[in-house]
Design an enzyme around this catalytic site. Structure first.
Site, PDB file in Angstrom:
ATOM      1  N   LEU A 111       0.660  -1.188   0.123  1.00 47.32           N
ATOM      2  CA  LEU A 111       0.246  -0.225   0.004  1.00 47.32           C
ATOM      3  C   LEU A 111       0.790   1.522   0.054  1.00 47.32           C
ATOM      4  O   LEU A 111       0.432   1.918   0.891  1.00 47.32           O
ATOM      5  CB  LEU A 111      -1.114   0.316   1.397  1.00 47.32           C
ATOM      6  N   ALA A 112       1.778   1.301  -0.514  1.00 45.55           N
ATOM      7  CA  ALA A 112       2.158   2.565  -0.858  1.00 45.55           C
ATOM      8  C   ALA A 112       2.145   3.232  -1.764  1.00 45.55           C
ATOM      9  O   ALA A 112       0.466   3.612  -2.504  1.00 45.55           O
ATOM     10  CB  ALA A 112       3.913   2.013  -1.329  1.00 45.55           C
ATOM     11  N   VAL A 113       2.382   4.258  -2.343  1.00 45.11           N
ATOM     12  CA  VAL A 113       1.046   5.496  -3.825  1.00 45.11           C
ATOM     13  C   VAL A 113       0.730   4.226  -4.757  1.00 45.11           C
ATOM     14  O   VAL A 113      -0.584   4.505  -4.803  1.00 45.11           O
ATOM     15  CB  VAL A 113       2.321   6.037  -4.461  1.00 45.11           C
ATOM     16  N   MET A 114       1.375   3.461  -5.305  1.00 49.07           N
ATOM     17  CA  MET A 114       0.412   2.683  -6.161  1.00 49.07           C
ATOM     18  C   MET A 114      -0.677   1.900  -5.611  1.00 49.07           C
ATOM     19  O   MET A 114      -1.622   2.302  -6.220  1.00 49.07           O
ATOM     20  CB  MET A 114       1.322   2.224  -7.038  1.00 49.07           C
TER      21      MET A 114
ATOM     22  N   LYS B 126       3.808  -3.895 -21.638  1.00 50.96           N
ATOM     23  CA  LYS B 126       4.003  -2.534 -20.765  1.00 50.96           C
ATOM     24  C   LYS B 126       5.524  -1.807 -20.878  1.00 50.96           C
ATOM     25  O   LYS B 126       5.502  -1.070 -20.699  1.00 50.96           O
ATOM     26  CB  LYS B 126       3.707  -2.869 -19.378  1.00 50.96           C
TER      27      LYS B 126
ATOM     28  N   HIS C 281       5.729  -0.235 -24.029  1.00 48.51           N
ATOM     29  CA  HIS C 281       4.301   0.538 -24.141  1.00 48.51           C
ATOM     30  C   HIS C 281       6.198   2.390 -23.909  1.00 48.51           C
ATOM     31  O   HIS C 281       6.008   3.063 -24.015  1.00 48.51           O
ATOM     32  CB  HIS C 281       3.871   0.804 -23.244  1.00 48.51           C
ATOM     33  N   ASN C 282       6.270   1.206 -22.677  1.00 43.46           N
ATOM     34  CA  ASN C 282       7.482   2.390 -21.184  1.00 43.46           C
ATOM     35  C   ASN C 282       8.904   2.816 -22.764  1.00 43.46           C
ATOM     36  O   ASN C 282       9.497   3.229 -22.977  1.00 43.46           O
ATOM     37  CB  ASN C 282       7.764   1.941 -20.524  1.00 43.46           C
TER      38      ASN C 282
ATOM     39  N   SER D  80       0.029   1.209 -16.332  1.00 42.98           N
ATOM     40  CA  SER D  80       0.354   2.728 -16.244  1.00 42.98           C
ATOM     41  C   SER D  80      -0.182   4.501 -15.705  1.00 42.98           C
ATOM     42  O   SER D  80      -1.486   3.756 -15.967  1.00 42.98           O
ATOM     43  CB  SER D  80       1.086   2.665 -18.050  1.00 42.98           C
TER      44      SER D  80
ATOM     45  N   LYS E 218       7.604  -3.575  -4.345  1.00 40.98           N
ATOM     46  CA  LYS E 218       8.493  -3.295  -5.397  1.00 40.98           C
ATOM     47  C   LYS E 218       8.547  -4.049  -5.910  1.00 40.98           C
ATOM     48  O   LYS E 218       8.586  -5.513  -6.028  1.00 40.98           O
ATOM     49  CB  LYS E 218       9.513  -3.388  -3.950  1.00 40.98           C
ATOM     50  N   ALA E 219       9.361  -4.090  -7.102  1.00 37.97           N
ATOM     51  CA  ALA E 219       9.366  -5.152  -8.331  1.00 37.97           C
ATOM     52  C   ALA E 219      10.697  -6.398  -8.190  1.00 37.97           C
ATOM     53  O   ALA E 219      11.956  -4.904  -6.982  1.00 37.97           O
ATOM     54  CB  ALA E 219       9.378  -4.526  -9.653  1.00 37.97           C
TER      55      ALA E 219
ATOM     56  N   GLY F 265       0.860   6.325 -13.421  1.00 39.20           N
ATOM     57  CA  GLY F 265       1.738   6.911 -12.652  1.00 39.20           C
ATOM     58  C   GLY F 265       0.513   6.832 -11.126  1.00 39.20           C
ATOM     59  O   GLY F 265      -0.325   5.962 -11.642  1.00 39.20           O
TER      60      GLY F 265
ATOM     61  N   HIS G  32      31.867 -18.472 -43.234  1.00 41.40           N
ATOM     62  CA  HIS G  32      30.453 -18.359 -43.294  1.00 41.40           C
ATOM     63  C   HIS G  32      29.520 -18.633 -43.883  1.00 41.40           C
ATOM     64  O   HIS G  32      28.524 -18.700 -44.128  1.00 41.40           O
ATOM     65  CB  HIS G  32      30.129 -16.254 -42.294  1.00 41.40           C
TER      66      HIS G  32
ATOM     67  N   GLU H 232       7.861   5.077 -24.900  1.00 43.07           N
ATOM     68  CA  GLU H 232       7.646   6.293 -24.373  1.00 43.07           C
ATOM     69  C   GLU H 232       8.993   7.283 -24.407  1.00 43.07           C
ATOM     70  O   GLU H 232       9.126   8.328 -24.217  1.00 43.07           O
ATOM     71  CB  GLU H 232       7.538   6.239 -22.943  1.00 43.07           C
TER      72      GLU H 232
HETATM   73  P1  NDP Z   1       7.264   1.021  -4.287  1.00 48.39           P
HETATM   74  O1  NDP Z   1       8.101   0.704  -5.777  1.00 48.39           O
HETATM   75  O2  NDP Z   1       7.854   2.335  -3.478  1.00 48.39           O
HETATM   76  O3  NDP Z   1       7.390  -0.512  -2.882  1.00 48.39           O
HETATM   77  C1  NDP Z   1       6.486  -0.059  -1.538  1.00 48.39           C
HETATM   78  C2  NDP Z   1       6.109  -1.105  -1.806  1.00 48.39           C
HETATM   79  O4  NDP Z   1       6.803  -2.521  -1.911  1.00 48.39           O
HETATM   80  C3  NDP Z   1       5.147  -1.011  -0.119  1.00 48.39           C
HETATM   81  O5  NDP Z   1       4.161  -1.293   0.230  1.00 48.39           O
HETATM   82  C4  NDP Z   1       7.001  -2.268   1.068  1.00 48.39           C
HETATM   83  O6  NDP Z   1       6.245  -2.667   1.702  1.00 48.39           O
HETATM   84  C5  NDP Z   1       6.164  -2.935   0.042  1.00 48.39           C
HETATM   85  N1  NDP Z   1       7.689  -4.029   0.048  1.00 48.39           N
HETATM   86  C6  NDP Z   1       8.922  -3.760  -0.401  1.00 48.39           C
HETATM   87  N2  NDP Z   1      10.058  -4.910   0.010  1.00 48.39           N
HETATM   88  C7  NDP Z   1       9.019  -5.998   0.098  1.00 48.39           C
HETATM   89  C8  NDP Z   1       8.429  -6.733   0.965  1.00 48.39           C
HETATM   90  N3  NDP Z   1       9.789  -7.965   0.555  1.00 48.39           N
HETATM   91  N4  NDP Z   1       7.548  -8.053   1.010  1.00 48.39           N
HETATM   92  C9  NDP Z   1       6.273  -6.919   1.505  1.00 48.39           C
HETATM   93  N5  NDP Z   1       6.597  -6.489   1.210  1.00 48.39           N
HETATM   94  C10 NDP Z   1       7.518  -5.371   0.693  1.00 48.39           C
HETATM   95  O7  NDP Z   1       5.743   0.980  -4.319  1.00 48.39           O
HETATM   96  P2  NDP Z   1       4.959   1.580  -5.307  1.00 48.39           P
HETATM   97  O8  NDP Z   1       3.927   2.839  -5.134  1.00 48.39           O
HETATM   98  O9  NDP Z   1       5.729   3.034  -5.490  1.00 48.39           O
HETATM   99  O10 NDP Z   1       5.206   0.917  -6.121  1.00 48.39           O
HETATM  100  C11 NDP Z   1       4.127   0.093  -6.299  1.00 48.39           C
HETATM  101  C12 NDP Z   1       5.293  -1.504  -7.944  1.00 48.39           C
HETATM  102  O11 NDP Z   1       3.984  -0.307  -8.882  1.00 48.39           O
HETATM  103  C13 NDP Z   1       6.838  -0.983  -7.565  1.00 48.39           C
HETATM  104  O12 NDP Z   1       6.621  -2.627  -8.888  1.00 48.39           O
HETATM  105  C14 NDP Z   1       6.306  -0.269  -9.449  1.00 48.39           C
HETATM  106  O13 NDP Z   1       7.485  -0.779 -10.128  1.00 48.39           O
HETATM  107  C15 NDP Z   1       5.072  -0.364  -9.642  1.00 48.39           C
HETATM  108  N6  NDP Z   1       4.130   0.987 -10.445  1.00 48.39           N
HETATM  109  C16 NDP Z   1       4.831   1.807  -9.966  1.00 48.39           C
HETATM  110  C17 NDP Z   1       4.664   3.609 -10.368  1.00 48.39           C
HETATM  111  C18 NDP Z   1       5.044   4.720 -10.320  1.00 48.39           C
HETATM  112  O14 NDP Z   1       4.412   6.287 -10.413  1.00 48.39           O
HETATM  113  N7  NDP Z   1       5.318   4.886  -8.922  1.00 48.39           N
HETATM  114  C19 NDP Z   1       3.790   3.251 -12.004  1.00 48.39           C
HETATM  115  C20 NDP Z   1       3.471   1.891 -12.331  1.00 48.39           C
HETATM  116  C21 NDP Z   1       3.997   1.272 -11.484  1.00 48.39           C
HETATM  117  P3  NDP Z   1       6.292  -1.050   3.577  1.00 48.39           P
HETATM  118  O15 NDP Z   1       5.601  -0.686   3.325  1.00 48.39           O
HETATM  119  O16 NDP Z   1       6.197  -2.719   4.342  1.00 48.39           O
HETATM  120  O17 NDP Z   1       7.849  -0.489   3.385  1.00 48.39           O
END
Ligand code: NDP
Length: 480
Positions: free
Chosen positions: A10-13, A183, A186-187, A128, A75-76, A130, A456, A190
């Site tokens: 539950l980070a930004v995305m 995707k 696409h990038n 896609s 995080k990927a 953000g 060759h 871009e």
């Molecule tokens: P981040 O890539 O910054 O990842 C943070 C999240 O990952 C947090 O919820 C974190 O949990 C969790 N996390 C990290 N490591 C682990 C782990 N080992 N086990 C469990 N949870 C973990 O977040 P974003 O929201 O920026 O992006 C999420 C995904 O979306 C990424 O793959 C990104 O590449 C992709 N994406 C992002 C875009 C963007 O504009 N930002 C656009 C399109 C896709 P915790 O809170 O506990 O640290």
């Protein structure tokens, strides 16, 4: 469980995607490694819809209605595997795991194959747009099985961006890693779009001699025509912006070293493996990396440029004419870079057995994502006319447009060369176009050299089979 969908990460995305589902009337189960994020979300946005906050993986899974649908938005890379390993043992056949992160398609293929053994659908999904897109409607590119799309598709289509004609910017792309592959391309496209726009700006600045504010105006004009797109629109905004601290154009106070996160690089690496020339995307990636080599550029600053007689600035009338030519060069080069990107998807489809609908893919890029543009309708139309189009350049309308633009395009590339303005994107696109047009390529000579030093072999224009010339003996030819 009562939740139709769950989001873990539950980070930004993830947060914005969860809110988007809730705002569209779905009950959303929430989970994050660090529980405080989950509670913050409910505290701040709980009133937007129906959320079920959970703390443990078991609680999260229990909160989901069956078949379970859960989106991983972490995080990927390794974190995605860690989360899959945590949840997979708690799931049952028929459940669906969606990975919405920016995964490499090869990782997605590996994960899909492994989970399939357990009867779990793994849907690698390109998202896609953000954080803004995640909240208000992204362009969504789901891969995975047909069956998974039946249950998932309607929900994803509902939260996706809508194109001007109201259609959802989401379609089932194809099996296993197809969504993440598309995707990625696409990038890559871009990157190429951005590079071409940057070159157009550079030419208007250093060949036409215009100030950023004037160039912003020109871009606004272009944005009402065939180049109408999000990237042209924001380019005008960036160019018109003035730095508050110095009163200078913003573009003059930003360090000129571009960064990258890696999807452009992946596109090129994989294109090399597939044997597809994506020179426009490659030049865009290289241009960013060159910009970052301050040491090399310091060396370059001492190198000789064009002789002064050649460098005279254009007068006002010539500058205006030149600006119109730059628009043509930009459009033609853009068509070429899309042609290359679509070729790469076509080649991957053949390699991996994905039945990619290239027209539909162009269609779902019309909203929500960075490369959204009026122009994409044209690509959809080209594939609607002929689904088996071997190349976008085989489309009559694109071919006619480029044909009409080519004199201006050549003039721009030669002016750039004469004045010493680097235009790797414009010139590689033109070289691609001319190489495709050429009745004979010097590849024949390359084959001769290869046969000379390495035996060759080569094929002939007039006979079947492979041949070798006895270069170090009597130079007679033998069949090999
Ligand atoms: P981040 O890539 O910054 O990842 C943070 C999240 O990952 C947090 O919820 C974190 O949990 C969790 N996390 C990290 N490591 C682990 C782990 N080992 N086990 C469990 N949870 C973990 O977040 P974003 O929201 O920026 O992006 C999420 C995904 O979306 C990424 O793959 C990104 O590449 C992709 N994406 C992002 C875009 C963007 O504009 N930002 C656009 C399109 C896709 P915790 O809170 O506990 O640290």
């Amino acid at each position: 469980g009562t939740a139709q969908i769950g989001v873990t990460g539950l980070a930004v995305m993830g947060r914005n995607l969860a809110r988007n589902f809730a705002r569209n009337g779905y009950t959303v189960a929430l989970h994050n490694r660090t529980a405080s994020r989950t509670h913050d979300l409910v505290e701040q946005f709980g009133s937007e819809g129906s959320f079920v906050a959970t703390e443990t993986a078991e609680e999260f899974v229990a909160a989901l209605e069956r078949p379970r649908r859960l989106i991983i938005m972490v995080k990927a890379g390794d974190p995605t595997d860690a989360v899959i390993d945590e949840f997979a043992p708690l799931l049952e056949p028929g459940d669906v795991i969606i990975d919405g992160g920016n995964a490499h398609y090869a990782d997605t293929r590996r994960r899909e194959a492994k989970l399939r053994e357990q009867g779990i659908h793994f849907v690698g999904t390109g998202i896609s747009g953000g954080e803004e897109g995640a909240l208000n409607g992204p362009s969504i590119m789901p891969g995975g099985s047909d069956e998974s799309y039946e249950s998932l598709g309607p929900m994803l289509e509902k939260i996706s961006a809508k194109a001007a004609d109201g259609s959802p910017c989401c379609t089932h792309i194809g099996g296993d890693g197809a969504g993440h592959f598309v995707k990625m391309v696409h990038n890559g496209i871009e990157y190429a779009d951005m590079q071409l726009i940057a070159e157009a700006y550079d030419l208007l600045r250093h060949a036409a001699g215009y100030e950023p504010a004037k160039i912003a105006e020109i871009f606004r004009g272009w944005n009402t025509g065939r180049l109408d797109s999000y990237l042209i629109e924001i380019t005008a905004e960036v160019l018109a912006h003035v730095d508050a601290a110095t009163g200078k154009p913003f573009v003059d106070v930003v360090l000129d070293q571009a960064e990258q996160k890696g999807t452009g690089r992946w596109t090129v690496q994989i294109a090399l493996d597939l044997g597809v020339p994506v020179s426009g995307i490659a030049e865009a990636v290289f241009a960013r990396s060159l910009s970052g080599h301050a040491d090399l550029r310091a060396v370059g600053a001492g190198l000789t440029g064009p002789s002064p007689a050649d460098v005279g600035p254009l007068d006002a009338a010539d500058a205006e004419r030149f600006a119109a030519q730059v628009e043509q060069a930009l459009y033609a080069s853009k068509v070429v870079s899309y042609t290359q990107g679509f070729h790469q998807m076509q080649a991957a489809g053949a390699e991996y057995g994905w039945a990619l609908d290239l027209g539909a893919i162009a269609g779902i890029w019309r909203g929500g994502c960075i490369i959204r543009a009026a122009f994409l309708d044209r690509i959809t139309a080209a594939y609607a006319k002929d689904a088996a189009l071997p190349s976008l350049l085989a489309d009559e309308q694109f071919a006619a447009e480029i044909g009409a633009a080519q004199d201006a395009w050549r003039a721009v590339v030669s002016t750039a060369a004469r004045l010493g303005v680097p235009v790797p994107g414009f010139s590689t696109a033109l070289a691609y176009y001319d190489a495709l047009r050429a009745p004979r390529l010097p590849a024949a000579l390359t084959q001769g050299q290869r046969d000379f030093f390495g035996a060759h072999t080569y094929r002939r224009v007039d006979r079947e089979g492979s041949f070798h010339t006895l270069w170090s003996r009597d130079r007679s030819e033998e069949r090999s």
